[in-house]
Design a protein around this motif. Structure first.
Motif, mmCIF file in Angstrom:
data_model
loop_
_atom_site.group_PDB
_atom_site.id
_atom_site.type_symbol
_atom_site.label_atom_id
_atom_site.label_comp_id
_atom_site.label_asym_id
_atom_site.label_seq_id
_atom_site.Cartn_x
_atom_site.Cartn_y
_atom_site.Cartn_z
ATOM 1 N N ILE A 69 12.658 -2.465 -7.663
ATOM 2 C CA ILE A 69 12.530 -1.073 -7.258
ATOM 3 C C ILE A 69 13.596 -0.274 -8.001
ATOM 4 O O ILE A 69 14.766 -0.653 -8.027
ATOM 5 N N HIS A 92 5.565 2.097 -12.734
ATOM 6 C CA HIS A 92 4.512 2.342 -11.753
ATOM 7 C C HIS A 92 5.099 3.004 -10.511
ATOM 8 O O HIS A 92 6.221 2.720 -10.112
ATOM 9 N N VAL A 122 4.324 3.937 -6.388
ATOM 10 C CA VAL A 122 3.558 3.570 -5.207
ATOM 11 C C VAL A 122 3.904 4.580 -4.116
ATOM 12 O O VAL A 122 5.074 4.855 -3.878
ATOM 13 N N LEU A 146 8.844 1.805 -9.447
ATOM 14 C CA LEU A 146 9.279 0.493 -9.894
ATOM 15 C C LEU A 146 9.866 0.584 -11.297
ATOM 16 O O LEU A 146 9.637 1.562 -12.016
ATOM 17 N N ILE A 149 14.649 -6.040 -5.402
ATOM 18 C CA ILE A 149 13.272 -6.140 -4.922
ATOM 19 C C ILE A 149 13.162 -5.754 -3.446
ATOM 20 O O ILE A 149 12.071 -5.641 -2.917
ATOM 21 N N ASP A 150 14.300 -5.553 -2.781
ATOM 22 C CA ASP A 150 14.310 -5.232 -1.364
ATOM 23 C C ASP A 150 15.230 -4.041 -1.117
ATOM 24 O O ASP A 150 16.289 -3.926 -1.730
ATOM 25 N N ILE A 166 7.788 5.260 -4.097
ATOM 26 C CA ILE A 166 8.581 4.157 -4.657
ATOM 27 C C ILE A 166 8.257 4.046 -6.138
ATOM 28 O O ILE A 166 7.088 3.899 -6.499
ATOM 29 N N ASN A 188 9.949 -3.570 0.240
ATOM 30 C CA ASN A 188 10.192 -4.617 -0.741
ATOM 31 C C ASN A 188 9.054 -4.685 -1.745
ATOM 32 O O ASN A 188 7.962 -4.214 -1.507
ATOM 33 N N SER A 189 9.378 -5.272 -2.865
ATOM 34 C CA SER A 189 8.419 -5.460 -3.945
ATOM 35 C C SER A 189 8.441 -6.933 -4.312
ATOM 36 O O SER A 189 9.505 -7.517 -4.461
ATOM 37 N N THR A 190 7.272 -7.516 -4.456
ATOM 38 C CA THR A 190 7.223 -8.943 -4.746
ATOM 39 C C THR A 190 7.228 -9.258 -6.233
ATOM 40 O O THR A 190 7.494 -10.384 -6.615
ATOM 41 N N LYS A 191 6.957 -8.258 -7.089
ATOM 42 C CA LYS A 191 6.822 -8.558 -8.510
ATOM 43 C C LYS A 191 7.789 -7.795 -9.405
ATOM 44 O O LYS A 191 8.168 -8.283 -10.455
ATOM 45 N N GLU A 192 8.160 -6.595 -9.037
ATOM 46 C CA GLU A 192 9.010 -5.759 -9.880
ATOM 47 C C GLU A 192 10.205 -5.253 -9.081
ATOM 48 O O GLU A 192 10.128 -5.086 -7.869
#
Length: 62
Positions: free
Chosen positions: A8, A54, A56, A50, A30-31, A48, A2-6
């Motif tokens: 996926i 970006h 990751v 985003l 986001i999940d 990953i 999961n991503s808290t700001k952007e």
């Protein structure tokens, strides 16, 4: 995963030999959960991407 700001955008999973064993594009959430990955207890590299561009990279043991 999961991503808290952007959101996926794309996920790619590789084994340690560099072989791509899974890829999914246009997730737009986001999940993300992946069930039933055919992998035999090994270390994997997850890339990953985003929506903001970006990237990751995470290493996991599955």
């Amino acid at each position: 995963m999961n991503s808290t700001k952007e959101f996926i955008d794309e996920i790619s999973i590789y084994d340690l030999a560099g072989r791509k064993i899974y890829q999914r594009n246009n997730i737009n959430d986001i999940d993300f959960s992946l069930l039933n990955l055919a992998s035999n207890h090994q270390a994997l590299v997850i890339n990953i991407v985003l929506q903001n561009g970006h990237s990751v990279v995470r290493k996991v043991v599955y």
